[in-house]
Design an enzyme around this catalytic site. Structure first.
Site, mmCIF file in Angstrom:
data_model
loop_
_atom_site.group_PDB
_atom_site.id
_atom_site.type_symbol
_atom_site.label_atom_id
_atom_site.label_comp_id
_atom_site.label_asym_id
_atom_site.label_seq_id
_atom_site.Cartn_x
_atom_site.Cartn_y
_atom_site.Cartn_z
ATOM 1 N N HIS A 1 0.847 -1.198 0.000
ATOM 2 C CA HIS A 1 0.000 0.000 0.000
ATOM 3 C C HIS A 1 0.875 1.239 0.000
ATOM 4 O O HIS A 1 1.705 1.426 0.879
ATOM 5 C CB HIS A 1 -0.919 0.007 1.232
ATOM 6 C CG HIS A 1 -2.150 -0.821 1.027
ATOM 7 N ND1 HIS A 1 -3.339 -0.567 1.679
ATOM 8 C CD2 HIS A 1 -2.382 -1.881 0.233
ATOM 9 C CE1 HIS A 1 -4.242 -1.453 1.286
ATOM 10 N NE2 HIS A 1 -3.681 -2.263 0.424
ATOM 11 N N TYR B 1 -9.328 5.468 7.296
ATOM 12 C CA TYR B 1 -9.498 5.836 8.707
ATOM 13 C C TYR B 1 -10.528 6.958 8.723
ATOM 14 O O TYR B 1 -10.296 8.016 8.137
ATOM 15 C CB TYR B 1 -8.179 6.343 9.301
ATOM 16 C CG TYR B 1 -7.134 5.263 9.496
ATOM 17 C CD1 TYR B 1 -6.988 4.640 10.727
ATOM 18 C CD2 TYR B 1 -6.287 4.870 8.459
ATOM 19 C CE1 TYR B 1 -6.030 3.652 10.927
ATOM 20 C CE2 TYR B 1 -5.323 3.883 8.656
ATOM 21 C CZ TYR B 1 -5.201 3.282 9.891
ATOM 22 O OH TYR B 1 -4.258 2.308 10.097
ATOM 23 N N PRO C 1 -4.703 0.292 18.582
ATOM 24 C CA PRO C 1 -4.431 -0.176 17.215
ATOM 25 C C PRO C 1 -4.488 0.911 16.138
ATOM 26 O O PRO C 1 -4.153 0.648 14.982
ATOM 27 C CB PRO C 1 -5.505 -1.242 16.977
ATOM 28 C CG PRO C 1 -6.576 -0.949 17.969
ATOM 29 C CD PRO C 1 -5.932 -0.290 19.133
HETATM 30 P P1 RFL Z 1 1.075 -11.755 21.573
HETATM 31 O O1 RFL Z 1 0.641 -11.806 20.156
HETATM 32 O O2 RFL Z 1 0.080 -11.417 22.609
HETATM 33 O O3 RFL Z 1 1.721 -13.167 21.894
HETATM 34 C C1 RFL Z 1 2.060 -13.534 23.219
HETATM 35 C C2 RFL Z 1 2.012 -15.042 23.313
HETATM 36 O O4 RFL Z 1 2.355 -15.436 24.643
HETATM 37 C C3 RFL Z 1 1.474 -16.466 25.041
HETATM 38 N N1 RFL Z 1 1.382 -16.488 26.509
HETATM 39 C C4 RFL Z 1 1.996 -17.417 27.264
HETATM 40 N N2 RFL Z 1 2.800 -18.428 26.951
HETATM 41 C C5 RFL Z 1 3.262 -19.216 27.971
HETATM 42 N N3 RFL Z 1 2.898 -19.018 29.268
HETATM 43 C C6 RFL Z 1 2.096 -18.002 29.624
HETATM 44 N N4 RFL Z 1 1.721 -17.833 30.915
HETATM 45 C C7 RFL Z 1 1.603 -17.133 28.608
HETATM 46 N N5 RFL Z 1 0.786 -16.061 28.598
HETATM 47 C C8 RFL Z 1 0.670 -15.668 27.318
HETATM 48 C C9 RFL Z 1 0.141 -16.109 24.380
HETATM 49 O O5 RFL Z 1 -0.727 -17.229 24.257
HETATM 50 C C10 RFL Z 1 0.628 -15.576 23.032
HETATM 51 O O6 RFL Z 1 0.688 -16.583 22.033
HETATM 52 O O7 RFL Z 1 2.304 -10.748 21.770
HETATM 53 P P2 RFL Z 1 3.508 -10.421 20.785
HETATM 54 O O8 RFL Z 1 4.143 -11.668 20.242
HETATM 55 O O9 RFL Z 1 4.348 -9.448 21.509
HETATM 56 O O10 RFL Z 1 2.836 -9.705 19.514
HETATM 57 C C11 RFL Z 1 2.171 -8.477 19.655
HETATM 58 C C12 RFL Z 1 1.048 -8.352 18.628
HETATM 59 O O11 RFL Z 1 0.254 -9.505 18.686
HETATM 60 C C13 RFL Z 1 0.185 -7.103 18.864
HETATM 61 O O12 RFL Z 1 0.990 -6.013 19.224
HETATM 62 C C14 RFL Z 1 -0.623 -6.714 17.612
HETATM 63 O O13 RFL Z 1 -1.552 -7.692 17.288
HETATM 64 C C15 RFL Z 1 -1.335 -5.375 17.814
HETATM 65 N N6 RFL Z 1 -2.186 -5.012 16.670
HETATM 66 C C16 RFL Z 1 -1.640 -4.469 15.524
HETATM 67 N N7 RFL Z 1 -0.303 -4.315 15.401
HETATM 68 C C17 RFL Z 1 0.234 -3.848 14.226
HETATM 69 O O14 RFL Z 1 1.481 -3.711 14.148
HETATM 70 N N8 RFL Z 1 -0.549 -3.528 13.132
HETATM 71 C C18 RFL Z 1 -1.901 -3.654 13.175
HETATM 72 O O15 RFL Z 1 -2.550 -3.426 12.147
HETATM 73 C C19 RFL Z 1 -2.506 -4.109 14.411
HETATM 74 N N9 RFL Z 1 -3.828 -4.266 14.497
HETATM 75 C C20 RFL Z 1 -3.563 -5.195 16.747
HETATM 76 C C21 RFL Z 1 -4.375 -4.809 15.632
HETATM 77 C C22 RFL Z 1 -4.148 -5.763 17.870
HETATM 78 C C23 RFL Z 1 -5.511 -5.925 17.910
HETATM 79 N N10 RFL Z 1 -6.057 -6.516 19.080
HETATM 80 C C24 RFL Z 1 -6.916 -7.614 19.064
HETATM 81 C C25 RFL Z 1 -5.534 -6.125 20.383
HETATM 82 C C26 RFL Z 1 -5.726 -4.951 15.661
HETATM 83 C C27 RFL Z 1 -6.322 -5.485 16.818
HETATM 84 C C28 RFL Z 1 -7.817 -5.595 16.823
HETATM 85 C C1 PHB Z 2 -6.272 -4.335 10.540
HETATM 86 O O1 PHB Z 2 -6.383 -4.557 9.324
HETATM 87 O O2 PHB Z 2 -6.569 -5.191 11.384
HETATM 88 C C2 PHB Z 2 -5.790 -3.021 11.008
HETATM 89 C C3 PHB Z 2 -5.308 -2.110 10.071
HETATM 90 C C4 PHB Z 2 -4.866 -0.869 10.493
HETATM 91 C C5 PHB Z 2 -4.927 -0.536 11.832
HETATM 92 C C6 PHB Z 2 -5.393 -1.445 12.765
HETATM 93 C C7 PHB Z 2 -5.845 -2.693 12.346
HETATM 94 O O3 PHB Z 2 -4.516 0.697 12.233
#
Ligand code: RFL
Ligand code: PHB
Length: 400
Positions: free
Chosen positions: A82, A210, A302
């Protein structure tokens, strides 16, 4: 661990990784390619981890790291590059072309796919990922022989290592192991969440939108040309099952400019969930031989798509520091890890916070706050300098 428990002593590893989300998996892949032994302990099943629908936008630094460790093939084939995004304010919509502004772009490729690619690569390199582990606990992190203990299939296990990478997300045990006397936590919670749905429908536009509207924020995103991801701002305590698909589509339409709403193709949702919004940073990001990466150390709302990308930049810094230790016997990178990572974390924190403030309706906003929001939005629409700053932050600040 208490001495009267029967436990299995596992082979010592160089790095024990707690958590098999994107940060744990990427770190493991980098370490294994550099010949540094590691093992991952993950609380959930692989299937569960792959069912979590999360991030969708990858910065160039994240993309480059995935390519460098041999997991960029499918992303380069299926991911969508993009060159910009669309911003809308009620019925006004304008486009920001990152490529024209600063010569950069982002990649739209879901976190689920990144995770799947990393699992495949780790399987090929034979890295042990222990799923469904319980009661993970970290010990002696301020000594030269830190340990991790856990329960698996009803048995207690113990592993001694050189270093522990705490990649276990916001609720994992790693951060809690850093003594309160050392730790400083900085937090801002927001009085709303995002209700998101995934649907097998073509995205409404080629770019992400957005949208700030008097009814609240909305985001039109995607995973691929036939899979859309949409979000709407909802009160923090909203439950996803209170929303039928019809209600969701109808509210989404009202928050996007009319010429966009008319084009939305609706269909049944295949996932629907509410994510709370929070800004959080733990300082320091390391203590003794424990190093935190990703959501274990910080959370961003997010809005700026920064969470996964920050996890990837932490992994970059930690991996370089570990490589320096094992290759050159120098611990200076490890000593500086927290400061280095935090400098970038706070800049992304600032961007996500400011974009959240710009785009959402806050229940406690005064008329003054609302006017400021409009003025800021107009400034962004009209000023190339403001657009360049947005583009620079959105596409990802440099690692150094
Ligand atoms: P995670 O993905 O939470 O993984 C942590 C892992 O640790 C495990 N865990 C354990 N394992 C052993 N023992 C325990 N006691 C444990 N407790 C937990 C968990 O099961 C899990 O598998 O953290 P990590 O690896 O640091 O990754 C971070 C990302 O997942 C997170 O920052 C992003 O998803 C945030 N996020 C976005 N980030 C972006 O860069 N671009 C995006 O577009 C974006 N969109 C989003 C998002 C997060 C969202 N939510 C649901 C919060 C959109 C949404 C809706
Ligand atoms: C997504 O596609 O899940 C997404 C994209 C952009 C954002 C957050 C989430 O800023």
């Amino acid at each position: 661990m208490s001495s009267n428990k029967d436990f299995v002593r596992e082979m010592r590893v160089q790095v024990a990784i707690v958590g098999g989300g994107p940060s744990g998996l990427l770190l493991a892949q980098k370490l294994s390619r550099a010949g540094i032994e590691c093992q991952i302990l993950e609380r959930r099943s692989r299937r569960y981890v792959l069912s979590r629908i999360r991030a969708g936008v990858l910065e160039r630094g994240t993309v480059d790291q995935l390519r460098q460790v041999g997991v960029g093939g499918r992303m380069d084939f299926q991911g969508l590059e993009h060159h910009g995004c669309l911003l809308s304010d009620g019925d006004q919509i304008f486009s920001l072309n990152f490529h024209k502004l600063i010569g950069k772009s982002v990649m739209v490729y879901g976190q689920t796919e990144v995770t799947r690619d990393l699992y495949d690569a780790l399987d090929r390199s034979g890295v042990v990922i222990r799923h469904n582990v319980e009661e993970v606990s970290l010990h002696d992190i301020d000594t030269d022989a830190p340990r991790v203990t856990w329960q698996e299939n009803g048995q207690f296990h113990e592993m001694v290592c050189d270093y522990i990478a705490g990649c276990d997300g916001f609720y994992g045990p790693s951060r809690a192991t850093i003594p309160d006397s050392v730790k400083h936590e900085f937090e801002r919670s927001y009085p709303f969440g995002w209700l998101g749905i995934l649907s097998k429908t073509p995205p409404v536009e080629d770019e992400l939108i957005y949208s700030r509207s008097p009814r609240g924020f909305a985001l039109a995103s995607m995973r691929n040309p036939s899979l859309s991801r949409y979000y709407i701002q909802v009160p923090a305590d909203e439950k996803a099952d209170q929303w039928s698909d019809e209600q969701f589509w109808s509210e989404l339409r009202r928050r996007l400019p009319e010429k966009v709403s008319q084009k939305i193709v609706t269909g049944p949702s295949i996932e629907k969930s509410v994510a709370p919004l929070r800004s959080f940073v733990c300082e320091p990001m390391s203590y003794g031989r424990l190093f935190l990466c990703g959501d274990a150390a910080h959370i961003v709302p997010p809005t700026g798509a920064k969470g996964l990308n920050l996890a990837a930049s932490d992994v970059h810094y930690l991996f370089e520091a570990l490589r320096e230790y094992y290759d050159d016997q120098s611990s200076s990178g490890l000593q500086n890890y927290s400061d280095t990572a935090l400098r970038r974390v706070w800049k992304s924190m600032r961007f996500s916070w400011s974009l959240t403030h710009l785009m959402h309706i806050f229940p406690n906003h005064t008329r003054f706050d609302a006017r400021i929001q409009i003025a800021e939005f107009r400034y962004l629409r009209q000023s190339t300098a403001a657009q360049r700053a947005f583009a620079e932050n959105y596409t990802g600040l440099p690692y150094h």
